[in-house]
Write a protein that holds these residues in place. Structure first.
Motif, PDB file in Angstrom:
ATOM      1  N   MET A 178      97.077 104.700 -26.360  1.00  0.00           N
ATOM      2  CA  MET A 178      97.709 103.532 -26.966  1.00  0.00           C
ATOM      3  C   MET A 178      98.316 102.668 -25.862  1.00  0.00           C
ATOM      4  SD  MET A 178      97.315 104.216 -30.283  1.00  0.00           S
ATOM      5  CE  MET A 178      98.572 103.447 -31.298  1.00  0.00           C
ATOM      6  N   GLY A 179      98.308 101.357 -26.088  1.00  0.00           N
ATOM      7  CA  GLY A 179      98.968 100.465 -25.136  1.00  0.00           C
ATOM      8  C   GLY A 179      98.156 100.149 -23.902  1.00  0.00           C
ATOM      9  N   ILE A 180      96.816 100.092 -24.049  1.00  0.00           N
ATOM     10  CA  ILE A 180      95.951  99.631 -22.971  1.00  0.00           C
ATOM     11  C   ILE A 180      95.658  98.156 -23.216  1.00  0.00           C
ATOM     12  CG2 ILE A 180      93.689  99.849 -21.864  1.00  0.00           C
ATOM     13  CD1 ILE A 180      95.347 102.207 -21.271  1.00  0.00           C
ATOM     14  N   GLY A 181      95.834  97.328 -22.202  1.00  0.00           N
ATOM     15  CA  GLY A 181      95.605  95.896 -22.362  1.00  0.00           C
ATOM     16  C   GLY A 181      94.131  95.528 -22.303  1.00  0.00           C
ATOM     17  N   LYS A 182      93.846  94.236 -22.566  1.00  0.00           N
ATOM     18  CA  LYS A 182      92.462  93.750 -22.528  1.00  0.00           C
ATOM     19  C   LYS A 182      91.813  93.993 -21.166  1.00  0.00           C
ATOM     20  CE  LYS A 182      92.498  90.043 -25.979  1.00  0.00           C
ATOM     21  NZ  LYS A 182      92.346  88.578 -26.193  1.00  0.00           N
ATOM     22  N   ASP A 183      92.624  93.965 -20.122  1.00  0.00           N
ATOM     23  CA  ASP A 183      92.092  94.157 -18.779  1.00  0.00           C
ATOM     24  C   ASP A 183      91.857  95.617 -18.443  1.00  0.00           C
ATOM     25  OD1 ASP A 183      94.695  95.059 -18.625  1.00  0.00           O
ATOM     26  OD2 ASP A 183      95.330  93.655 -17.062  1.00  0.00           O
ATOM     27  N   GLY A 184      92.129  96.505 -19.407  1.00  0.00           N
ATOM     28  CA  GLY A 184      91.921  97.929 -19.174  1.00  0.00           C
ATOM     29  C   GLY A 184      93.073  98.628 -18.502  1.00  0.00           C
ATOM     30  N   GLU A 185      94.125  97.879 -18.201  1.00  0.00           N
ATOM     31  CA  GLU A 185      95.280  98.459 -17.521  1.00  0.00           C
ATOM     32  C   GLU A 185      96.384  98.810 -18.528  1.00  0.00           C
ATOM     33  OE1 GLU A 185      95.453  99.257 -14.314  1.00  0.00           O
ATOM     34  OE2 GLU A 185      93.362  98.603 -14.140  1.00  0.00           O
ATOM     35  N   PRO A 186      97.152  99.855 -18.239  1.00  0.00           N
ATOM     36  CA  PRO A 186      98.249 100.225 -19.146  1.00  0.00           C
ATOM     37  C   PRO A 186      99.312  99.128 -19.238  1.00  0.00           C
ATOM     38  CG  PRO A 186      97.751 102.004 -17.599  1.00  0.00           C
ATOM     39  CD  PRO A 186      96.999 100.806 -17.122  1.00  0.00           C
ATOM     40  N   THR A 187      99.815  98.906 -20.439  1.00  0.00           N
ATOM     41  CA  THR A 187     100.929  97.982 -20.643  1.00  0.00           C
ATOM     42  C   THR A 187     102.234  98.779 -20.700  1.00  0.00           C
ATOM     43  OG1 THR A 187     100.903  98.105 -23.065  1.00  0.00           O
ATOM     44  CG2 THR A 187      99.370  96.550 -22.034  1.00  0.00           C
ATOM     45  N   GLU A 188     103.341  98.059 -20.960  1.00  0.00           N
ATOM     46  CA  GLU A 188     104.629  98.751 -21.051  1.00  0.00           C
ATOM     47  C   GLU A 188     104.700  99.679 -22.255  1.00  0.00           C
ATOM     48  OE1 GLU A 188     105.038  94.749 -23.106  1.00  0.00           O
ATOM     49  OE2 GLU A 188     104.123  95.559 -21.266  1.00  0.00           O
ATOM     50  N   ASN A 189     103.762  99.512 -23.200  1.00  0.00           N
ATOM     51  CA  ASN A 189     103.739 100.364 -24.393  1.00  0.00           C
ATOM     52  C   ASN A 189     102.735 101.518 -24.266  1.00  0.00           C
ATOM     53  OD1 ASN A 189     105.581  98.662 -25.792  1.00  0.00           O
ATOM     54  ND2 ASN A 189     103.890  97.238 -26.219  1.00  0.00           N
ATOM     55  N   PHE A 190     102.286 101.777 -23.044  1.00  0.00           N
ATOM     56  CA  PHE A 190     101.234 102.781 -22.857  1.00  0.00           C
ATOM     57  C   PHE A 190     101.678 104.177 -23.277  1.00  0.00           C
ATOM     58  CE2 PHE A 190      99.235 106.109 -20.293  1.00  0.00           C
ATOM     59  CZ  PHE A 190      97.932 105.953 -20.704  1.00  0.00           C
ATOM     60  N   GLN A 191     100.747 104.856 -23.929  1.00  0.00           N
ATOM     61  CA  GLN A 191     100.981 106.259 -24.296  1.00  0.00           C
ATOM     62  C   GLN A 191      99.648 106.987 -24.266  1.00  0.00           C
ATOM     63  OE1 GLN A 191     103.033 106.732 -28.019  1.00  0.00           O
ATOM     64  NE2 GLN A 191     102.698 108.922 -28.089  1.00  0.00           N
ATOM     65  N   LEU A 192      99.606 108.095 -23.541  1.00  0.00           N
ATOM     66  CA  LEU A 192      98.379 108.888 -23.487  1.00  0.00           C
ATOM     67  C   LEU A 192      98.026 109.425 -24.875  1.00  0.00           C
ATOM     68  CD1 LEU A 192      98.634 111.145 -20.294  1.00  0.00           C
ATOM     69  CD2 LEU A 192      96.796 109.524 -20.797  1.00  0.00           C
ATOM     70  N   GLY A 193      96.732 109.522 -25.148  1.00  0.00           N
ATOM     71  CA  GLY A 193      96.286 110.192 -26.355  1.00  0.00           C
ATOM     72  C   GLY A 193      96.614 111.675 -26.288  1.00  0.00           C
ATOM     73  N   MET A 194      96.427 112.350 -27.402  1.00  0.00           N
ATOM     74  CA  MET A 194      96.704 113.786 -27.419  1.00  0.00           C
ATOM     75  C   MET A 194      95.442 114.565 -27.778  1.00  0.00           C
ATOM     76  SD  MET A 194      98.957 114.207 -30.886  1.00  0.00           S
ATOM     77  CE  MET A 194      98.409 113.560 -32.471  1.00  0.00           C
ATOM     78  N   GLU A 195      95.402 115.798 -27.343  1.00  0.00           N
ATOM     79  CA  GLU A 195      94.285 116.678 -27.632  1.00  0.00           C
ATOM     80  C   GLU A 195      94.620 117.540 -28.842  1.00  0.00           C
ATOM     81  OE1 GLU A 195      93.185 118.935 -24.228  1.00  0.00           O
ATOM     82  OE2 GLU A 195      92.563 117.172 -23.061  1.00  0.00           O
TER      83      GLU A 195
END
Length: 560
Positions: free
Chosen positions: A168-185
């Protein structure tokens, strides 16, 4: 990119379950419910989680729908007492063959059994799914809405060990934004895929494990639907009308439905087989034109359109059904392709396939197994009423490749005459050779189709239609409609087929525009996407790939 993010932000959180289910539709929820029912009866515990990419169960569910309660009777024999939203029984069937201005009704005595709906119910499948989700949670199933399964996880031995949700929180440019959160397994002893038609993970699994080897290529249709509220004078609760013929030509597979639901609501829809040849054809525009027929508009006049949606339909039938099991998991429902196209019904098949899969998984877990092939599931299917039903309809879609006249005659023979002679299946089998996208022919082979402008009363444009589907995506995210090779867009799709994406998409996602230098390019309006998967299926070069956007995005269907 994924590995770099994990290295930068640390490992993904991992959760372990006995069974992980991808998709909270009828198949996925039936799988979860049956597992919990079996565990309760045996006095044991099974941990089950269901991932749903929509904002809630039912948000992305779209179907006609007439529901045969045969599988629900098995899952919940007391479904009426439990308040299942099957409130409007079918009271009358009509089947019309349309010319441009006329309509010829099929005598009821000659109507094939597949078009008879006595004992069935007109439903909102979204409402049914919400009810099923409530039943599942009462049994202890965990449901995670707004979490899209984006990746299949594999063990060292190649078996499926679970899925990972998207970051979650990946921008259009593919880079993490301030809201980035890794997915979970989410790891499991068995992972069940119930994503619906053309599931993007199911598609990968079919290819990886060669599940469709030796099968006919899968075939699809695009189903478009509107929900109307009409004056009481136009409304006949329980009336079911199906049509074939105009506005489609005799070589194009398709038809329509008009279902008079409860509360002065009418569900009206149009299905076009995605094996059509003419790249000028627009399924959306054909649907709008269909509503202008005198035999159709009389149902809608004075009414108001309140919702719209579209969804691909897996329609190849038994001959295109892939192997449904692989090490560590299985496919259920339309992710596999259990829909009976001749009946225009799939919810009962989805529920039954989920139950059969759950029973196999429960047996395996009870024996202490994990990660192996659930071979008892396809074996049980072959002994079931569902297999018998699909066997009778095995040639239905194939006959339409020989034209509507031949298909009508042979459907009558196979599903009206033979059953009356005590023959349960046709003694002949027709096979298909081409996947849908290879049926599209160059635009130069057909005259251009100029569709009339919408009137805004009975007929509408795409953007106003998408608006009432409540579709929304976070704009600052990577595009979930990906082009493998941009050069093919102009060199092949535009040059040879005159840009069919702009016509086969029912949501205005694809648009050819002229740039500052006069060069035409393809603009992708991904925020309009209804998740119908038509582009992934029909693109003539298979250049478009649908991947999961951020969880919670897409349509939010109400009453559909």
């Amino acid at each position: 990119m994924q590995h770099n993010l994990i290295a930068q932000y640390g490992s993904r959180e991992s959760m372990d379950y006995d069974v992980v289910i991808v998709g909270a539709g009828p198949a996925g929820l039936a799988t979860a419910i049956r597992l919990k029912q079996l565990a309760a009866a045996a006095g044991s515990e099974i941990s089950v989680v269901v991932l749903e990419k929509g904002s809630e169960p039912g948000a992305h569910i779209l179907s006609g729908a007439i529901m045969d309660p045969i599988a629900l009777n098995e899952l919940f024999p007391d479904w009426q007492a439990l308040g299942a939203p099957l409130r409007q029984p079918v009271t009358e069937d009509e089947f019309l063959f349309l010319s441009e201005t006329g309509a010829k009704a099929t005598p009821h005595a000659l109507l094939p059994d597949c078009f008879k709906n006595h004992g069935n119910y007109i439903v909102s499948l979204g409402e049914v799914v919400r009810w099923l989700a409530g039943q599942a949670e009462e049994l202890g199933v965990e449901i995670f809405p707004g979490f899209a399964a984006a990746e299949v996880l594999y063990a060292e031995d190649g078996s499926v060990r679970g899925v990972a949700t998207g970051n979650m929180g990946i921008g259009k440019d593919g880079e993490p934004t301030e809201n980035f959160q890794l997915g979970m397994e989410l790891c499991a002893k068995y992972t069940i895929f119930a994503e619906g038609s053309r599931g993007h993970l199911g598609k990968q699994l079919i290819e990886r494990f060669r599940l469709d080897e030796g099968k006919d290529p899968q075939s699809y249709g695009l189903g478009l639907k509107e929900l109307w509220e009409v004056p009481a004078a136009n409304h006949k609760p329980g009336l079911v009308v199906h049509t074939a013929g105009w506005p489609l030509d005799a070589s194009t597979y398709g038809g329509s439905f008009i279902y008079h639901a409860a509360d002065n609501k009418i569900a009206i829809g149009f299905v076009v087989g995605l094996d059509y040849q003419n790249p000028w054809l627009s399924p959306f525009e054909e649907f709008q034109r269909f509503k202008t027929h005198p035999a159709v508009r009389k149902h809608l006049e004075g009414g108001k359109r309140i919702s719209y949606g579209a969804r691909a339909i897996t329609a190849g039938g038994l001959l295109s059904l892939p192997k449904t099991v692989f090490p560590g998991g299985a496919l259920v429902g339309c992710d596999a392709g259990y829909l009976n196209a001749s009946r225009i019904k799939g919810s009962h098949a989805a529920i039954k396939s989920g139950m059969l899969c759950a029973e196999s998984a429960f047996e395996a877990l009870g024996a202490g197994r994990s990660g192996d092939v659930l071979s008892a599931y396809p074996e049980a299917f072959e002994k079931s009423w569902l297999h018998e039903e699909l066997l009778q309809a095995k040639n239905f879609k194939q006959w339409f490749k020989k034209g509507r006249g031949t298909a009508t005659l042979m459907t009558g023979i196979e599903q009206w005459l033979l059953p009356r002679l005590g023959v349960k299946k046709a003694p002949w089998t027709l096979n298909r050779k081409l996947p849908d996208h290879l049926n599209l022919r160059p635009a130069s082979a057909f005259p251009r189709i100029d569709y009339p402008k919408p009137d805004g009363v009975l007929t509408f444009d795409r953007l106003s239609s998408v608006f009432i589907s409540n579709t929304n995506h976070e704009e600052n995210q990577p595009p979930h409609l990906q082009l493998r090779d941009r050069s093919k867009v102009v060199d092949v799709n535009l040059t040879v087929f005159e840009g069919p994406e702009a016509r086969f998409c029912p949501a205005g996602v694809y648009e050819y525009v002229a740039g500052p230098a006069g060069q035409t390019h393809l603009q992708i309006n991904a925020q309009n996407c209804l998740h119908c998967k038509t582009c992934d299926i029909k693109d003539p070069t298979q250049n478009i790939t649908w991947v999961s956007p951020e969880g919670g995005g897409g349509p939010n269907y109400a009453g559909m």
